[in-house]
Write a protein that holds these residues in place. Structure first.
Motif, PDB file in Angstrom:
ATOM      1  N   MET A  31       0.991  -1.165   0.015  1.00 37.37           N
ATOM      2  CA  MET A  31      -0.127  -0.146   0.054  1.00 37.37           C
ATOM      3  C   MET A  31       0.977   1.204  -0.010  1.00 37.37           C
ATOM      4  O   MET A  31       0.625   2.261  -0.545  1.00 37.37           O
ATOM      5  N   ALA A  32       2.061   1.083   0.741  1.00 38.88           N
ATOM      6  CA  ALA A  32       2.836   2.450   0.667  1.00 38.88           C
ATOM      7  C   ALA A  32       3.431   2.703  -0.647  1.00 38.88           C
ATOM      8  O   ALA A  32       3.652   3.677  -1.028  1.00 38.88           O
ATOM      9  N   ILE A  33       3.642   1.585  -1.388  1.00 39.33           N
ATOM     10  CA  ILE A  33       4.128   1.761  -2.712  1.00 39.33           C
ATOM     11  C   ILE A  33       3.071   2.402  -3.586  1.00 39.33           C
ATOM     12  O   ILE A  33       3.586   3.344  -4.155  1.00 39.33           O
ATOM     13  N   ASP A  42       5.924  11.061   1.553  1.00 39.95           N
ATOM     14  CA  ASP A  42       5.445  11.682   2.761  1.00 39.95           C
ATOM     15  C   ASP A  42       4.052  10.939   3.163  1.00 39.95           C
ATOM     16  O   ASP A  42       3.773  10.799   4.404  1.00 39.95           O
ATOM     17  N   ALA A  43       3.229  10.623   2.190  1.00 39.74           N
ATOM     18  CA  ALA A  43       1.888   9.949   2.517  1.00 39.74           C
ATOM     19  C   ALA A  43       2.188   8.447   3.140  1.00 39.74           C
ATOM     20  O   ALA A  43       1.465   8.258   3.844  1.00 39.74           O
ATOM     21  N   THR A  44       3.243   8.122   2.845  1.00 36.69           N
ATOM     22  CA  THR A  44       3.622   6.647   3.434  1.00 36.69           C
ATOM     23  C   THR A  44       3.785   6.650   4.936  1.00 36.69           C
ATOM     24  O   THR A  44       3.493   5.742   5.456  1.00 36.69           O
ATOM     25  N   THR A  45       4.572   7.737   5.309  1.00 36.01           N
ATOM     26  CA  THR A  45       4.550   8.069   6.578  1.00 36.01           C
ATOM     27  C   THR A  45       3.323   8.039   7.621  1.00 36.01           C
ATOM     28  O   THR A  45       3.124   7.306   8.355  1.00 36.01           O
ATOM     29  N   GLU A  46       2.355   8.654   7.065  1.00 35.23           N
ATOM     30  CA  GLU A  46       1.146   8.519   7.602  1.00 35.23           C
ATOM     31  C   GLU A  46       0.211   7.129   7.841  1.00 35.23           C
ATOM     32  O   GLU A  46      -0.196   6.831   8.814  1.00 35.23           O
ATOM     33  N   LEU A  47       0.563   6.494   6.523  1.00 37.00           N
ATOM     34  CA  LEU A  47       0.117   5.211   6.652  1.00 37.00           C
ATOM     35  C   LEU A  47       0.805   4.208   7.790  1.00 37.00           C
ATOM     36  O   LEU A  47       0.205   3.738   8.331  1.00 37.00           O
ATOM     37  N   ARG A  48       1.784   4.339   7.625  1.00 39.27           N
ATOM     38  CA  ARG A  48       2.833   3.532   8.554  1.00 39.27           C
ATOM     39  C   ARG A  48       2.598   3.948  10.117  1.00 39.27           C
ATOM     40  O   ARG A  48       2.412   2.960  10.991  1.00 39.27           O
ATOM     41  N   GLU A  49       2.360   5.383  10.270  1.00 39.91           N
ATOM     42  CA  GLU A  49       2.183   5.745  11.673  1.00 39.91           C
ATOM     43  C   GLU A  49       0.967   5.201  12.166  1.00 39.91           C
ATOM     44  O   GLU A  49       0.471   4.658  13.314  1.00 39.91           O
ATOM     45  N   ARG A  50      -0.274   5.190  11.362  1.00 41.54           N
ATOM     46  CA  ARG A  50      -1.717   4.850  11.707  1.00 41.54           C
ATOM     47  C   ARG A  50      -1.549   3.283  12.005  1.00 41.54           C
ATOM     48  O   ARG A  50      -2.069   2.686  12.890  1.00 41.54           O
ATOM     49  N   TRP A  51      -0.732   2.593  11.006  1.00 40.45           N
ATOM     50  CA  TRP A  51      -0.734   1.244  11.083  1.00 40.45           C
ATOM     51  C   TRP A  51      -0.246   0.652  12.476  1.00 40.45           C
ATOM     52  O   TRP A  51      -0.627  -0.234  13.169  1.00 40.45           O
ATOM     53  N   GLU A  52       1.097   1.288  12.749  1.00 34.77           N
ATOM     54  CA  GLU A  52       1.813   1.127  14.069  1.00 34.77           C
ATOM     55  C   GLU A  52       0.787   1.506  15.088  1.00 34.77           C
ATOM     56  O   GLU A  52       0.885   0.581  16.264  1.00 34.77           O
ATOM     57  N   HIS A  53       0.179   2.480  15.257  1.00 33.58           N
ATOM     58  CA  HIS A  53      -0.744   2.951  16.304  1.00 33.58           C
ATOM     59  C   HIS A  53      -1.903   2.126  16.667  1.00 33.58           C
ATOM     60  O   HIS A  53      -2.246   1.516  17.614  1.00 33.58           O
ATOM     61  N   THR A  55      -2.097  -1.119  15.489  1.00 33.41           N
ATOM     62  CA  THR A  55      -1.570  -2.605  15.765  1.00 33.41           C
ATOM     63  C   THR A  55      -0.630  -2.758  16.955  1.00 33.41           C
ATOM     64  O   THR A  55      -0.571  -3.981  17.485  1.00 33.41           O
ATOM     65  N   GLY A  56       0.178  -1.734  17.314  1.00 32.87           N
ATOM     66  CA  GLY A  56       0.953  -1.648  18.232  1.00 32.87           C
ATOM     67  C   GLY A  56       2.259  -2.348  18.098  1.00 32.87           C
ATOM     68  O   GLY A  56       3.272  -2.561  18.844  1.00 32.87           O
ATOM     69  N   GLU A  57       2.495  -2.474  16.615  1.00 28.82           N
ATOM     70  CA  GLU A  57       3.821  -3.079  16.138  1.00 28.82           C
ATOM     71  C   GLU A  57       4.374  -2.056  15.508  1.00 28.82           C
ATOM     72  O   GLU A  57       3.970  -1.196  14.700  1.00 28.82           O
ATOM     73  N   ARG A  58       5.775  -2.208  15.216  1.00 25.24           N
ATOM     74  CA  ARG A  58       6.584  -1.595  14.130  1.00 25.24           C
ATOM     75  C   ARG A  58       6.621  -1.994  12.988  1.00 25.24           C
ATOM     76  O   ARG A  58       6.890  -3.268  12.792  1.00 25.24           O
ATOM     77  N   HIS A  59       6.529  -1.197  12.038  1.00 26.66           N
ATOM     78  CA  HIS A  59       6.657  -1.650  10.817  1.00 26.66           C
ATOM     79  C   HIS A  59       7.965  -1.791  10.293  1.00 26.66           C
ATOM     80  O   HIS A  59       8.884  -0.991  10.380  1.00 26.66           O
ATOM     81  N   ASP A  60       8.423  -2.946   9.662  1.00 23.59           N
ATOM     82  CA  ASP A  60       9.870  -3.378   9.260  1.00 23.59           C
ATOM     83  C   ASP A  60      10.284  -2.583   8.137  1.00 23.59           C
ATOM     84  O   ASP A  60       9.615  -3.229   6.949  1.00 23.59           O
ATOM     85  N   PRO A  61      11.004  -1.838   8.030  1.00 21.82           N
ATOM     86  CA  PRO A  61      11.344  -1.450   6.527  1.00 21.82           C
ATOM     87  C   PRO A  61      11.767  -2.184   5.673  1.00 21.82           C
ATOM     88  O   PRO A  61      11.733  -2.110   4.421  1.00 21.82           O
ATOM     89  N   LEU A  62      12.362  -3.457   6.025  1.00 24.34           N
ATOM     90  CA  LEU A  62      12.943  -4.427   5.025  1.00 24.34           C
ATOM     91  C   LEU A  62      11.593  -4.844   4.256  1.00 24.34           C
ATOM     92  O   LEU A  62      11.980  -5.244   3.311  1.00 24.34           O
TER      93      LEU A  62
END
Length: 115
Positions: A31-33, A42-53, A55-62
């Motif tokens: 989805m970030a792609i 920059d739009a991917t940052t918001e997606l990641r932050e919302r997902w992390e918030h 789920t409580g998980e850190r998104h792995d950049p790998l």
């Protein structure tokens, strides 16, 4: 691009072609792609932050890097899904956005220690 919009706002995601087993973060990476191509990194940052918030998980950049390596967008050719969204991107612009996406993912990598 598997995104549903209402009144100019993202309201849902459908991912039938890639439905299956695997890390949940891979869906976030794909989805970030799409967001990086249709909007910007920059739009991917918001997606990641919302997902992390949520789920409580850190998104792995790998996972972002894995998704980038397998995606059609990385070839630099125009993608029909983006054209359907009336996002006019030529190969050079897609490549620029994918390079920015990769640079962002690499910048978020951390050193991992083996236990």
């Amino acid at each position: 691009a598997n995104m549903l919009f209402s009144n100019g706002r993202l309201t849902g995601v459908i991912d039938w072609p890639h439905a299956g087993r695997g890390p949940r973060g891979m869906d976030v990476a794909r989805m970030a792609i799409n967001l990086a191509c249709t909007l910007d990194v920059d739009a991917t940052t918001e997606l990641r932050e919302r997902w992390e918030h949520t789920t409580g998980e850190r998104h792995d950049p790998l996972l972002d890097i894995y998704a980038l390596l397998e995606c059609d967008e990385a070839t630099g050719s125009a993608v029909p899904a983006f054209e359907a969204l009336r996002v006019d991107l030529d190969g050079a612009e897609i490549r620029r956005r994918m390079e920015a996406f990769l640079a962002d993912a690499l910048g978020r990598m951390t050193v991992r220690r083996l236990s």
